[in-house]
Design a protein around this motif. Structure first.
Motif, PDB file in Angstrom:
ATOM      1  N   ASP A   5      -0.921   4.609  -1.612  1.00  0.00           N
ATOM      2  CA  ASP A   5      -2.242   4.605  -0.984  1.00  0.00           C
ATOM      3  C   ASP A   5      -2.074   4.773   0.521  1.00  0.00           C
ATOM      4  O   ASP A   5      -2.150   3.808   1.295  1.00  0.00           O
ATOM      5  CB  ASP A   5      -2.968   3.295  -1.315  1.00  0.00           C
ATOM      6  CG  ASP A   5      -4.448   3.334  -0.951  1.00  0.00           C
ATOM      7  OD1 ASP A   5      -4.843   4.233  -0.183  1.00  0.00           O
ATOM      8  OD2 ASP A   5      -5.195   2.458  -1.422  1.00  0.00           O
TER       9      ASP A   5
ATOM     10  N   LYS B 110      -4.724   2.354   7.652  1.00  0.00           N
ATOM     11  CA  LYS B 110      -5.694   1.424   8.234  1.00  0.00           C
ATOM     12  C   LYS B 110      -5.079   0.047   8.451  1.00  0.00           C
ATOM     13  O   LYS B 110      -5.302  -0.591   9.491  1.00  0.00           O
ATOM     14  CB  LYS B 110      -6.920   1.308   7.333  1.00  0.00           C
ATOM     15  CG  LYS B 110      -8.014   0.417   7.932  1.00  0.00           C
ATOM     16  CD  LYS B 110      -9.235   0.344   7.073  1.00  0.00           C
ATOM     17  CE  LYS B 110     -10.370  -0.399   7.789  1.00  0.00           C
ATOM     18  NZ  LYS B 110      -9.954  -1.691   8.351  1.00  0.00           N
TER      19      LYS B 110
ATOM     20  N   ALA C 116       0.829  -1.209   0.000  1.00  0.00           N
ATOM     21  CA  ALA C 116       0.000   0.000   0.000  1.00  0.00           C
ATOM     22  C   ALA C 116       0.861   1.257   0.000  1.00  0.00           C
ATOM     23  O   ALA C 116       0.567   2.234  -0.705  1.00  0.00           O
ATOM     24  CB  ALA C 116      -0.929  -0.010   1.216  1.00  0.00           C
TER      25      ALA C 116
ATOM     26  N   ARG D 194      -5.035   3.579   2.908  1.00  0.00           N
ATOM     27  CA  ARG D 194      -5.106   2.134   3.100  1.00  0.00           C
ATOM     28  C   ARG D 194      -3.946   1.659   3.975  1.00  0.00           C
ATOM     29  O   ARG D 194      -4.131   0.820   4.868  1.00  0.00           O
ATOM     30  CB  ARG D 194      -5.071   1.408   1.754  1.00  0.00           C
ATOM     31  CG  ARG D 194      -5.048  -0.108   1.883  1.00  0.00           C
ATOM     32  CD  ARG D 194      -5.298  -0.813   0.564  1.00  0.00           C
ATOM     33  NE  ARG D 194      -5.099  -2.249   0.669  1.00  0.00           N
ATOM     34  CZ  ARG D 194      -5.930  -3.074   1.269  1.00  0.00           C
ATOM     35  NH1 ARG D 194      -7.037  -2.615   1.831  1.00  0.00           N
ATOM     36  NH2 ARG D 194      -5.685  -4.373   1.326  1.00  0.00           N
TER      37      ARG D 194
END
Length: 242
Positions: A204, A210, A199, A207
Motif C-alpha cells: 500500500d 502518507k 503498509a 498509505r
C-alpha cells in the motif's frame, strides 16, 4: 563525536594509508566492533554511509560475496561524496525536513515488498524496542529510514539520503531537548515505524507515503520546529513526483 563516526574515521584512515584498497575487505562486523570498542550497530551505520557513497558493497551470508568490499577508488569516491556530505551540515533544518518528506514519501510508495532492505528495517525496529539511550535510538531511527529509502531501488535517492544522514540525525537529536516527555515520544515513534513498514509490506504505497510524511513532520512539529508549510509528496500527483 558519535561512535559510528569513530568507525568512519578508522576506515577512512585505512583507505588513505593504503591498508584498504580496491577489492579489499573490511574486517567482520564483530571483529571491528571489538577492535574499536564500539557497538555492532555503530559499525553497521558507518558501513551504510560508505555504501550509500558508493565506496563499499556490503554482502551477507558466506562465500566470495560475503563481507564488506571496497568497490571504488578511495580518493575519487571520498572526494566527491564527502564534499556533499559536509555541505549538508550547514543546511536549514526546515529545508532538510521538506526534502525528507519529498524523498521518503516517494521512496516508500515505490518500495518493493521483496526488497532485502525491508528485513533490515524490521531488525532495526526490534532493536528500538529494547529502549536504547536517545543517541542510540536516533542512530537506529535514521538507519530505519535509510533502509526504507533503499528499498525503492533508486540509487540517486539512496545516495542523497545517505549524504543527508548526519544532518538528519544531528538536527533530530538536538531537538529532543525540546520534547516534554522523551519516553512517550519514543513509544509513539516506534508505533509509527511499525505502521509504515506494515503498509510497505502490504504493497500500500499511498498509505505508506502518507504515514511517513505525517511521521516526519509530526516529530519536528512536536519538537517545536517552526517550519514553513510544505506540500507533502503523498499529496503531489503521481506525474509530478521525481
Amino acid at each position: 563525536m558519535r561512535t559510528h563516526e569513530l568507525v568512519l574515521g578508522w576506515i577512512e584512515k585505512q583507505l588513505s594509508d593504503g591498508h584498504l584498497v580496491l577489492g579489499g575487505r573490511l574486517p567482520a562486523e564483530r571483529a571491528l566492533a571489538e577492535q574499536l570498542e564500539v557497538s555492532r550497530t555503530s559499525v553497521r551505520e558507518a558501513i551504510r554511509i560508505l555504501e550509500a557513497m558508493g565506496l563499499v558493497r556490503a554482502g551477507v551470508g558466506s562465500g566470495k560475496d560475503a563481507g564488506t568490499v571496497v568497490i571504488a577508488e578511495p580518493a575519487a569516491a571520498l572526494g566527491s561524496a564527502f564534499r556533499l556530505h559536509v555541505a549538508t551540515q550547514h543546511l536549514p533544518v526546515a529545508d532538510i525536513v521538506e526534502t525528507r518528506v519529498l524523498l521518503e514519501s516517494w521512496a516508500v510508495s515505490r518500495a518493493k515488498a521483496e526488497a532485502p532492505e525491508l528485513a533490515e528495517a524490521a531488525r532495526l525496529l526490534d532493536e528500538m524496542e529494547v529502549h536504547p539511550a536517545v543517541d542510540d535510538f536516533m542512530a537506529l531511527d535514521i538507519a530505519f529510514h535509510l533502509a526504507l529509502a533503499e528499498a525503492a531501488g533508486n540509487a540517486v535517492v539512496s545516495t542523497i539520503m545517505g549524504s543527508l544522514r548526519e544532518a538528519i540525525e544531528g538536527y533530530a537529536a538536538a531537538l529532543t531537548a525540546n520534547l516534554p516527555d522523551w519516553d512517550r515520544t519514543a513509544d509513539r515513534l516506534r508505533s509509527e515505524h511499525r505502521a509504515i513498514l506494515a503498509a510497505v509490506n502490504d504493497g500500500d504505497g499511498g498509505r505508506a507515503a502518507k504515514l511517513v510524511a505525517d511521521h516526519i513532520e509530526g516529530y519536528y512539529r512536536e519538537a517545536g520546529l517552526g517550519q514553513r508549510p510544505a506540500e507533502s509528496a503523498a499529496e503531489i500527483p503521481a506525474e509530478a513526483t521525481p
